[in-house]
Scaffold this active site. Structure first.
Site, mmCIF file in Angstrom:
data_model
loop_
_atom_site.group_PDB
_atom_site.id
_atom_site.type_symbol
_atom_site.label_atom_id
_atom_site.label_comp_id
_atom_site.label_asym_id
_atom_site.label_seq_id
_atom_site.Cartn_x
_atom_site.Cartn_y
_atom_site.Cartn_z
ATOM 1 N N ASP A 68 0.847 -1.187 0.000
ATOM 2 C CA ASP A 68 0.000 0.000 0.000
ATOM 3 C C ASP A 68 0.888 1.244 0.000
ATOM 4 O O ASP A 68 1.348 1.704 1.049
ATOM 5 C CB ASP A 68 -0.899 -0.023 1.240
ATOM 6 C CG ASP A 68 -1.943 1.073 1.220
ATOM 7 O OD1 ASP A 68 -1.772 2.050 0.472
ATOM 8 O OD2 ASP A 68 -2.934 0.954 1.957
ATOM 9 N N GLU A 132 9.018 -2.800 -8.764
ATOM 10 C CA GLU A 132 9.743 -2.114 -7.690
ATOM 11 C C GLU A 132 10.914 -1.259 -8.169
ATOM 12 O O GLU A 132 11.148 -0.154 -7.657
ATOM 13 C CB GLU A 132 10.236 -3.132 -6.649
ATOM 14 C CG GLU A 132 9.134 -3.708 -5.764
ATOM 15 C CD GLU A 132 8.513 -4.970 -6.328
ATOM 16 O OE1 GLU A 132 7.921 -5.739 -5.560
ATOM 17 O OE2 GLU A 132 8.626 -5.181 -7.551
#
Length: 253
Positions: A68, A132
């Site tokens: 999140d 990422e």
């Protein structure tokens, strides 16, 4: 059970867990980790009837989008990665068969749930990605599970490219075990076979396999250290905050 981030159904030895944070892309937060852990605890302990299968599902358009980022951007301290790593580790060792049913997008930590599952069923519209590095991170905690599942080089390539792969590509590299359309049909077929297996036998087998491929224990401490360092980096946190607030990647003007 009173749950905020999941919907759960128990039926004849099968537990179906649906990520239920659609407004947040089914992203992972501390509450979700706690709730899945509690459900898993019940599955392990229930004896009448014994739970032998745990099914993880998401929404039609997103299985799980990862961590999140909004919570990360609004917090002054990074989250502790160990509870999530421990949850994934527990999925690989629990005396029940874990099945991820993936529709839509699985990204970052969502791929962690997939890689930690015993069986992965993909809908033809599913995608799997590790985004990422776009933010100056890398999937430190996901990688031991992913390497265990698909091998070093394939995990390395998926991490570097940062682009989602299709369900067909996931099947080809071993990230998915079966590609079904509709995926619910494939799930029913799997459940018809798997529900006959004994819980004790499943537990003994998974314990043996865990010891055979012990990368998950070996790499736990380095993975947690790397994750903590990455999420403590001010530049990384600024990249995340900019994305949350402006929807811009670091190189975008």
């Amino acid at each position: 059970m009173t749950l905020e981030t999941l919907s759960v159904e128990f039926d004849a030895g099968i537990c179906r867990v649906r990520f239920d944070r659609a407004e947040a892309g089914n992203t992972i937060n501390a509450k979700m980790i706690d709730e899945i852990s509690a459900v898993l605890q019940r599955c392990e302990e229930q004896t009448s009837p014994p739970i032998t299968i745990l099914v993880l599902e998401g929404a039609p358009d997103v299985f799980c989008a990862g961590g999140d980022f909004e919570a990360t951007a609004s917090s002054t301290e990074p989250d502790d990665p160990e509870p999530l790593y421990n949850l994934w580790l527990r999925l690989t060792q629990a005396p029940l068969i874990t099945i991820s049913v993936v529709k839509g997008r699985a990204n970052a930590g969502g791929v962690g749930f997939v890689a930690a599952s015993d069986i992965v069923l993909a809908d033809e519209g599913a995608t799997f990605g590790l985004s990422e590095l776009l933010f100056g991170l890398f999937p430190a905690c996901v990688l031991p599970f992913l390497i265990r599942r698909i091998g070093f080089q394939k995990a390395h390539y998926l991490t570097l490219m940062t682009r989602p792969i299709t369900a067909e590509e996931a099947l080809s590299c071993g990230l998915a075990d079966a590609l079904e359309s509709p995926v619910e049909t494939g799930l029913r077929q799997h459940l018809l076979r798997l529900r006959h297996l004994d819980k004790t036998a499943i537990g003994r087998y998974k314990n043996y396999m865990s010891e055979t491929a012990d990368i998950l224990h070996q790499r736990k401490a380095p993975a947690l250290d790397a994750n903590r360092a990455l999420f403590s980096d001010p530049k990384v946190r600024a990249n995340i905050s900019r994305y949350v607030n402006e929807m811009k990647l670091p190189w975008e003007k």
